[in-house]
Scaffold this active site. Structure first.
Site, short mmCIF file in Angstrom:
data_model
loop_
_atom_site.label_atom_id
_atom_site.label_comp_id
_atom_site.label_asym_id
_atom_site.label_seq_id
_atom_site.Cartn_x
_atom_site.Cartn_y
_atom_site.Cartn_z
N ASP A 21 0.85 -1.18 0.00
CA ASP A 21 0.00 0.00 0.00
C ASP A 21 0.89 1.24 0.00
O ASP A 21 1.94 1.22 0.64
CB ASP A 21 -0.78 -0.01 1.34
CG ASP A 21 -2.24 0.32 1.16
OD1 ASP A 21 -2.77 0.09 0.06
OD2 ASP A 21 -2.85 0.80 2.12
N TYR A 34 2.31 4.86 1.28
CA TYR A 34 2.30 5.55 2.57
C TYR A 34 1.12 6.51 2.61
O TYR A 34 0.77 7.11 1.59
CB TYR A 34 3.60 6.34 2.77
CG TYR A 34 4.84 5.49 2.87
CD1 TYR A 34 5.02 4.57 3.91
CD2 TYR A 34 5.86 5.60 1.92
CE1 TYR A 34 6.17 3.80 4.00
CE2 TYR A 34 7.03 4.83 2.01
CZ TYR A 34 7.17 3.93 3.06
OH TYR A 34 8.31 3.16 3.15
N PHE A 37 8.06 1.42 -0.71
CA PHE A 37 9.10 1.62 0.32
C PHE A 37 9.79 2.98 0.25
O PHE A 37 10.53 3.34 1.16
CB PHE A 37 10.17 0.51 0.29
CG PHE A 37 9.65 -0.84 0.69
CD1 PHE A 37 9.37 -1.13 2.02
CD2 PHE A 37 9.42 -1.83 -0.26
CE1 PHE A 37 8.88 -2.37 2.41
CE2 PHE A 37 8.93 -3.07 0.11
CZ PHE A 37 8.66 -3.35 1.44
N HIS A 96 9.05 -9.74 6.19
CA HIS A 96 8.95 -8.31 5.86
C HIS A 96 9.99 -7.52 6.65
O HIS A 96 10.30 -7.87 7.80
CB HIS A 96 7.53 -7.82 6.21
CG HIS A 96 7.19 -6.52 5.59
ND1 HIS A 96 7.55 -5.32 6.16
CD2 HIS A 96 6.54 -6.21 4.45
CE1 HIS A 96 7.13 -4.32 5.39
NE2 HIS A 96 6.52 -4.84 4.33
#
Length: 209
Positions: A54, A56, A67, A176
């Site tokens: 998703d 930010y 990222f 993750h």
């Protein structure tokens, strides 16, 4: 490569939904950067694929690459752990900026599964059609390109990439990089050196991480 997706009914519904959201609410990334992952790293240039979930959802962070955050924005914890692993793996200093545009321009497709989000509401644009489009993008790479490196971090990315042909590509999996799980196997995974070794073996320039 995705033209036939744009002609499908789900994409029409998705477009209407996203337009309405952007007209009536604060959403991220800025509209002109929704497709930044594809714009910055065109299909023939892709060497590495990193899958996020998703964008930010805080002001000024998202700019269309998973990222990654804009220059001047505090580096988020997951990216901090990615940088720590690059430092451990390759001995590189930790950058001051969380902007990964330079990776994208070298052939790293930084693809979120969902390309938009409403401010301060993580997951708010999930299950509206974006996942179908991003699945199609990964499928097109899997069918038409080979000797790519796929970095699948966390169970969500691993499920999304489960159909990738592991005989024709290098698929690297780990937990993750979020602070909740990074020290259960992300730190120490060596993905960045493994990726570069594989690229060099197959005649590609390595990535300057």
């Amino acid at each position: 490569m995705l033209q036939e997706e744009f002609d499908k009914p789900y994409f029409e519904l998705l477009t209407s939904f996203v337009r309405r959201e952007y007209q009536t609410k604060q959403c991220f990334p800025p509209a002109a950067q929704i497709f930044n992952a594809f714009d910055a790293c065109p299909f023939p240039k892709v060497k590495v694929v990193i899958i996020g979930q998703d964008p930010y959802h805080d002001v000024g962070q998202a700019h269309g690459l998973c990222f990654s955050v804009n220059d001047g924005v505090r580096i988020p914890p997951s990216l901090e752990n990615i940088y720590k692993e690059i430092q451990r793996d390759l001995g590189k200093p930790i950058p001051q900026s969380g902007n990964l545009q330079r990776w994208a321009e070298q052939g790293v497709l930084l693809l979120n599964a969902t390309l938009t989000v409403e401010a301060h509401r993580p997951g708010s644009h999930q299950n509206k059609g974006w996942e179908e489009l991003t699945d199609a993008a990964i499928m097109a790479l899997n069918q038409r390109r080979e000797h790519l490196v796929y970095m699948l971090w966390g169970s969500y990315a691993q499920r999304k990439g489960q159909f990738i042909d592991r005989h024709r590509n290098l698929v690297l999996t780990a937990v993750h990089p979020s602070p909740l799980s990074a020290y259960r196997g992300f730190i120490g995974c060596g993905h960045f050196s493994k990726a570069n070794n594989y690229l060099v073996q197959h005649g590609f320039e390595p990535i300057n991480w």
